[in-house]
Design an enzyme around this catalytic site. Structure first.
Site, short mmCIF file in Angstrom:
data_model
loop_
_atom_site.label_atom_id
_atom_site.label_comp_id
_atom_site.label_asym_id
_atom_site.label_seq_id
_atom_site.Cartn_x
_atom_site.Cartn_y
_atom_site.Cartn_z
N MET A 269 0.24 32.97 42.72
CA MET A 269 1.11 32.63 41.53
C MET A 269 0.57 31.58 40.96
SD MET A 269 4.95 34.03 42.36
CE MET A 269 5.43 32.65 43.15
N HIS B 205 -3.57 24.70 45.27
CA HIS B 205 -3.60 23.63 46.08
C HIS B 205 -4.65 23.84 47.21
CE1 HIS B 205 -1.18 25.53 48.55
NE2 HIS B 205 0.03 25.51 47.97
N HIS C 286 -4.53 27.35 48.87
CA HIS C 286 -5.18 28.44 48.36
C HIS C 286 -6.67 28.35 48.57
CE1 HIS C 286 -1.37 27.78 45.92
NE2 HIS C 286 -1.06 29.16 46.16
N GLN D 145 9.87 38.86 41.80
CA GLN D 145 10.46 38.22 42.99
C GLN D 145 11.17 36.88 42.96
OE1 GLN D 145 5.86 37.79 43.96
NE2 GLN D 145 6.82 35.80 44.85
N ASP E 270 3.68 31.56 54.22
CA ASP E 270 4.58 32.70 54.01
C ASP E 270 4.59 33.71 54.95
OD1 ASP E 270 5.54 31.66 51.43
OD2 ASP E 270 3.49 31.82 50.92
N SER F 235 2.66 23.18 49.53
CA SER F 235 3.18 24.35 48.70
C SER F 235 3.19 24.07 47.45
CB SER F 235 4.63 24.32 49.42
OG SER F 235 5.28 25.14 48.49
N SER F 236 3.00 24.95 46.55
CA SER F 236 3.28 24.48 44.97
C SER F 236 4.66 23.89 44.67
CB SER F 236 3.22 26.23 44.19
OG SER F 236 2.04 26.39 44.46
N ARG F 237 5.49 24.33 45.63
CA ARG F 237 7.06 23.46 45.06
C ARG F 237 6.97 22.25 45.38
NH1 ARG F 237 8.67 29.35 46.08
NH2 ARG F 237 9.67 29.98 44.17
#
Ligand code: PAF
Length: 282
Positions: free
Chosen positions: A30, A34, A37, A61, A152, A187-189
């Site tokens: 998505m 980082h 990935h 999602q 994940d 994590s992107s978050r």
């Protein structure tokens, strides 16, 4: 690197590589990429001469109260990063290209049992959205092998089950989580975290390691989970769950089970972090 924003350009590229008899590896993302990935891309490169990636923030999602609008979008940086690691084809479709129908009307893929426990119980419809978009992406790219991060973990299990149940001809590879030096899973978050939250965040992984140690010392899953929920609350998290499961199918462990994984989701302020740790009771 070829950047395809339409299905027809993507299909031309896939067909070109197929005609040359080349294997295709695929990494769906998505974006907001980082080092985790990029690790997936390098695994893909080891598995096939052609690496295809996708960047698509899949609305199916996210539920209405989630962070779809705020989800970080860094398309230009992502494109440069993927080019620098030698990705061959990047698929970056818009919403119209991905879903011709409205979200309510689109055909869905459901993975019962695995998709509605753990994170699925707290995010109803999330794994249906993941299974649906991954199916569509697999149909478009037709990869020989697809790479997913173990960060994940439940998503990886859902995709494996879906591929098995639907007879999809694609090998699924899970790649170890990449962590910061203090243990926080990339994590992107993580970029949502305020400085004080970022300082606390590695406690999630440390708590999972505490569960592992307690289980190795003979604690029951319930005892270890209860300890972890309390430890996270005391540290300032709002945990959704901490759960010890079987690696094989995410079912609650029984006496003879040795290959286990502890999974957790917990909020720090407005950021929901997930993490997990595999271990063996030997
Ligand atoms: O893990 C992700 O980034 C997403 O869930 C995925 C697999 C790309 C599907 O949208």
């Amino acid at each position: 690197m070829i950047v395809a924003s339409t299905i027809s350009v993507l299909r031309e590229q896939v067909a070109r590589h197929r005609r040359a008899g080349e294997r295709i590896a695929f990494v769906p993302t998505m974006g907001s990429l980082h080092a985790g990935h990029l690790r997936l891309m390098s695994e893909a490169r080891q598995r096939a001469p052609v690496v295809t990636a996708s960047i698509y923030i899949n609305p199916l999602q996210f539920s209405a109260n989630e962070d779809f609008d705020a989800y970080p979008r860094t398309p230009e940086e992502d494109r440069v990063a993927l080019e620098s690691v030698g990705v061959d084809v990047l698929f970056m479709p818009g919403d119209r290209e991905m879903y011709a129908r409205s979200a309510a009307a689109v055909t869905r893929v459901e993975v019962p049992g695995l998709g509605d426990i753990l994170c699925g119980a707290f995010r109803p419809g999330h794994f249906q959205g993941v299974a649906t978009v991954v199916t569509r992406l697999f149909n478009l790219v037709q990869p020989d092998v697809a790479i997913f991060g173990k960060k994940d973990y439940q998503q990886l299990m859902v995709v494996r089950r879906m591929v098995e149940d639907l007879g999809m001809p694609v090998e699924i590879i899970g790649v170890e989580t990449v962590r910061e030096s203090d243990g926080l899973a990339l994590s992107s978050r993580n970029r949502y975290l305020a400085a004080s939250e970022r300082a606390l965040a590695p406690r999630l992984y440390k708590t999972l390691d505490g569960v592992r140690k307690r289980m190795l010392a003979g604690a029951t899953p319930l005892g270890a989970e209860t300890w972890a929920m309390e430890a996270l609350r005391a540290a300032g998290f709002r945990p959704d769950y901490v759960s010890v499961r079987r690696q094989a199918d995410l079912a609650p462990p029984e006496g003879a089970d040795r290959g286990l994984v502890v999974l957790a989701a917990a909020w720090l302020g407005k950021t929901r972090l997930i993490d997990n740790l595999e271990f063996h009771l030997d």
